[in-house]
Design a protein around this motif. Sequence first.
Motif, PDB file in Angstrom:
ATOM      1  N   PRO A 330       0.813  -1.230   0.000  1.00  0.00           N
ATOM      2  CA  PRO A 330       0.000   0.000   0.000  1.00  0.00           C
ATOM      3  C   PRO A 330       0.842   1.274   0.000  1.00  0.00           C
ATOM      4  CG  PRO A 330      -0.969  -1.611   1.480  1.00  0.00           C
ATOM      5  CD  PRO A 330       0.332  -2.197   1.015  1.00  0.00           C
ATOM      6  N   ASP A 331       1.965   1.249   0.706  1.00  0.00           N
ATOM      7  CA  ASP A 331       2.836   2.429   0.739  1.00  0.00           C
ATOM      8  C   ASP A 331       3.418   2.719  -0.637  1.00  0.00           C
ATOM      9  OD1 ASP A 331       4.582   4.470   2.149  1.00  0.00           O
ATOM     10  OD2 ASP A 331       6.111   3.150   1.295  1.00  0.00           O
ATOM     11  N   THR A 333       2.164   1.731  -3.546  1.00  0.00           N
ATOM     12  CA  THR A 333       1.064   2.136  -4.423  1.00  0.00           C
ATOM     13  C   THR A 333       0.692   3.594  -4.198  1.00  0.00           C
ATOM     14  OG1 THR A 333       0.215  -0.126  -4.303  1.00  0.00           O
ATOM     15  CG2 THR A 333      -1.253   1.541  -5.200  1.00  0.00           C
ATOM     16  N   GLU A 334       0.682   4.016  -2.930  1.00  0.00           N
ATOM     17  CA  GLU A 334       0.351   5.407  -2.629  1.00  0.00           C
ATOM     18  C   GLU A 334       1.383   6.350  -3.230  1.00  0.00           C
ATOM     19  OE1 GLU A 334      -0.808   8.165   1.259  1.00  0.00           O
ATOM     20  OE2 GLU A 334      -0.246   6.058   1.507  1.00  0.00           O
ATOM     21  N   ARG A 335       2.644   5.959  -3.168  1.00  0.00           N
ATOM     22  CA  ARG A 335       3.683   6.819  -3.749  1.00  0.00           C
ATOM     23  C   ARG A 335       3.634   6.815  -5.273  1.00  0.00           C
ATOM     24  NH1 ARG A 335       9.279   6.938  -0.252  1.00  0.00           N
ATOM     25  NH2 ARG A 335       8.408   8.112   1.499  1.00  0.00           N
ATOM     26  N   GLU A 337       0.897   6.667  -6.901  1.00  0.00           N
ATOM     27  CA  GLU A 337      -0.179   7.645  -7.159  1.00  0.00           C
ATOM     28  C   GLU A 337       0.386   9.050  -7.219  1.00  0.00           C
ATOM     29  OE1 GLU A 337      -3.323   7.619  -4.291  1.00  0.00           O
ATOM     30  OE2 GLU A 337      -3.250   5.449  -4.136  1.00  0.00           O
ATOM     31  N   GLU A 455      -7.422  -0.414   2.756  1.00  0.00           N
ATOM     32  CA  GLU A 455      -6.724   0.739   2.191  1.00  0.00           C
ATOM     33  C   GLU A 455      -6.098   0.415   0.848  1.00  0.00           C
ATOM     34  OE1 GLU A 455      -3.137   3.832   3.492  1.00  0.00           O
ATOM     35  OE2 GLU A 455      -3.588   2.063   4.703  1.00  0.00           O
ATOM     36  N   TYR A 458      -8.388   1.158  -2.023  1.00  0.00           N
ATOM     37  CA  TYR A 458      -8.560   2.575  -2.332  1.00  0.00           C
ATOM     38  C   TYR A 458      -7.405   3.083  -3.185  1.00  0.00           C
ATOM     39  CZ  TYR A 458      -9.052   7.597  -1.663  1.00  0.00           C
ATOM     40  OH  TYR A 458      -9.178   8.946  -1.877  1.00  0.00           O
ATOM     41  N   HIS A 459      -6.181   2.731  -2.796  1.00  0.00           N
ATOM     42  CA  HIS A 459      -5.025   3.194  -3.561  1.00  0.00           C
ATOM     43  C   HIS A 459      -4.948   2.505  -4.922  1.00  0.00           C
ATOM     44  CE1 HIS A 459      -3.535   5.708  -0.422  1.00  0.00           C
ATOM     45  NE2 HIS A 459      -3.476   4.720   0.438  1.00  0.00           N
ATOM     46  N   MET A 462      -7.270   4.428  -7.084  1.00  0.00           N
ATOM     47  CA  MET A 462      -6.654   5.699  -7.466  1.00  0.00           C
ATOM     48  C   MET A 462      -5.628   5.502  -8.572  1.00  0.00           C
ATOM     49  SD  MET A 462      -7.573   8.556  -6.018  1.00  0.00           S
ATOM     50  CE  MET A 462      -6.059   9.490  -6.174  1.00  0.00           C
ATOM     51  N   SER A 477      -6.508  13.347  -4.317  1.00  0.00           N
ATOM     52  CA  SER A 477      -7.417  12.755  -3.342  1.00  0.00           C
ATOM     53  C   SER A 477      -7.264  13.434  -1.990  1.00  0.00           C
ATOM     54  CB  SER A 477      -7.134  11.250  -3.189  1.00  0.00           C
ATOM     55  OG  SER A 477      -5.841  11.047  -2.660  1.00  0.00           O
ATOM     56  N   ASN A 478      -8.376  13.397  -1.232  1.00  0.00           N
ATOM     57  CA  ASN A 478      -8.385  13.853   0.155  1.00  0.00           C
ATOM     58  C   ASN A 478      -7.825  15.265   0.304  1.00  0.00           C
ATOM     59  OD1 ASN A 478      -9.025  13.399   2.851  1.00  0.00           O
ATOM     60  ND2 ASN A 478      -6.925  12.793   3.361  1.00  0.00           N
TER      61      ASN A 478
END
Length: 573
Positions: A330-331, A333-335, A337, A455, A458-459, A462, A477-478
Amino acid sequence: MKVSPVKKPLPVGISDYREACTNYYYIDKTLLIKDFLDERPKVSLFTRPRRFGKTLNMDMLRTFFEKNDSDTSCYFQDKKIWLCGEPYRSHQGKYPVISLSFKDVKCPSWEETYLTLCQLISMEFLRHNELSSSPVLNTYEKEQFSRLASGNGNTVDYQMSLHLLTLYLHKHYGIAPIVIIDEYDTPIQQGHLHGFYDPVVGFMRNLFSGALKDNSHLSFGFLTGILRVARESIFSGLNNLKVNSILDERYSEYFGFTAGEVQEMAQYYDAAEKYQEICDWYDGYRFGQTDMFNPWSVISYFSNNCHPKAFWQSTGSNDIIREILQASTPDITERLELLMQGKSFITHIDTNVIYPQLQHDPSSVYSFLLVTGYLKAIHADSSYGEDYMCEVALPNKEISFVYSKEILSLLESVIPRSAATAIQEAIYKMDTRELQKALENFLIQSISFHDASNEAFYHGLMLGMCAVMDNSYRVTSNRESGEGRFDIQMMPVNIHLPGILIELKAGKNCSDEQLQKLSAAALQQIDNRTYHTELQAAGITSIIQFGIAFSGKKVQIAAKTNLTDERNTAGRN
């Protein structure tokens, strides 16, 4: 009538220095020779992404230094190196040279890789066939030479082959040879991808050790590759190795094109007004303190009548980024994004990164992405040893396109490519209704496939949205807008396209009726909290709004546009 002079052809795919500098538009990189002779490290390793001119530069070095039956100074007399004076010109054509390129050693098994490496070595022996009748070699040395040249050597023979060839050339010419090995790590990458990593590393370690480590029969050594691969002990004990990575200043302007070189090229091909477009697509790399353009893509751009495309994508495998995406946390994937949204972040960069780290150390992915050309270092601070803390981002539009294609390929088993294509077609036609329909289809399929309560989902959503929008939208996002924080906003690059707002809500064990009410509440929240404020302030006149409710793998979508104010619902179990 004035006739325009005929332009020199573009060197698309030309890696032969003599041919490139004689018959094509050639950007002079010969001062690399001066910088090297000023420093004179025993062995130099240049690490750069693929298609950044490594092979052409190595052939330039070979042509400059190699003893030849004919005078090769004609290829340098009009170049910058010749103006540097006799101390540099005196090295031209004075050394025997051993030259190997492993760039095409891309085999699926160790057996095929070994045979290919042996054949390449044998061919280099044959290129020095003068040794077969050398008066200074003894009978045993000639027999050994013949065995390796004919491809009849055993494993030990080939592991010692480069050491033996340096010895024979030194005896024959009375001057120690230069060894050039281009793309040394290509077979190692194949070993990682296809499961024969240990045997290929073992072979390479012995091959390079014999040629480069404490070898009195070596004048200089040059290697190129993408990774340093130091921890593999391939260069074990090689204390005379000078590594020139993408974070080092020395030699930074010789691999790739500088801004001035691209401006001159655009002027030459009557496309000066296209310079900004070239920057957007192919600039953004930073080697040391020098901003660089991707040379392959710039040349291909001019060859394609100045129509931009992701030329670099088709020049080799994107297996590294595909492997990273498949194993992403998840970390990560978030980066990813953030990168797709044009943002940057600070991360630790290990200059000694090796292939197995991808599986055992997730944080190493950014080091891989940087050295392989999928990230740029906005700035780098040495933290300790040879590691850095770097602010990284995507270099340009071309690399953003590569990420999108690989993300879509990864999603293809979950979401049909047709769903992404429908979205992109609707964007191209600027058809609001079709875009809404295509987005609903995409969202239903993606949410229904995943367990939407975590989570990672969600990522993943995105990242998928970033990919399917194909650089037409900036996805965030957010963030605060109006009287609250929206979940997902898509700001169109072209203000004539519709803006998109998505609000997500989740419930447990919801019935279909409860989901409908939840999606309607999510849609209403967009209006109640005026999340559209930022889009409207940017001049966006059409906004598609989605309220999405999910419970496990069930999803319900409520949608409307502010032009028609018509509500549509879609659901799926």
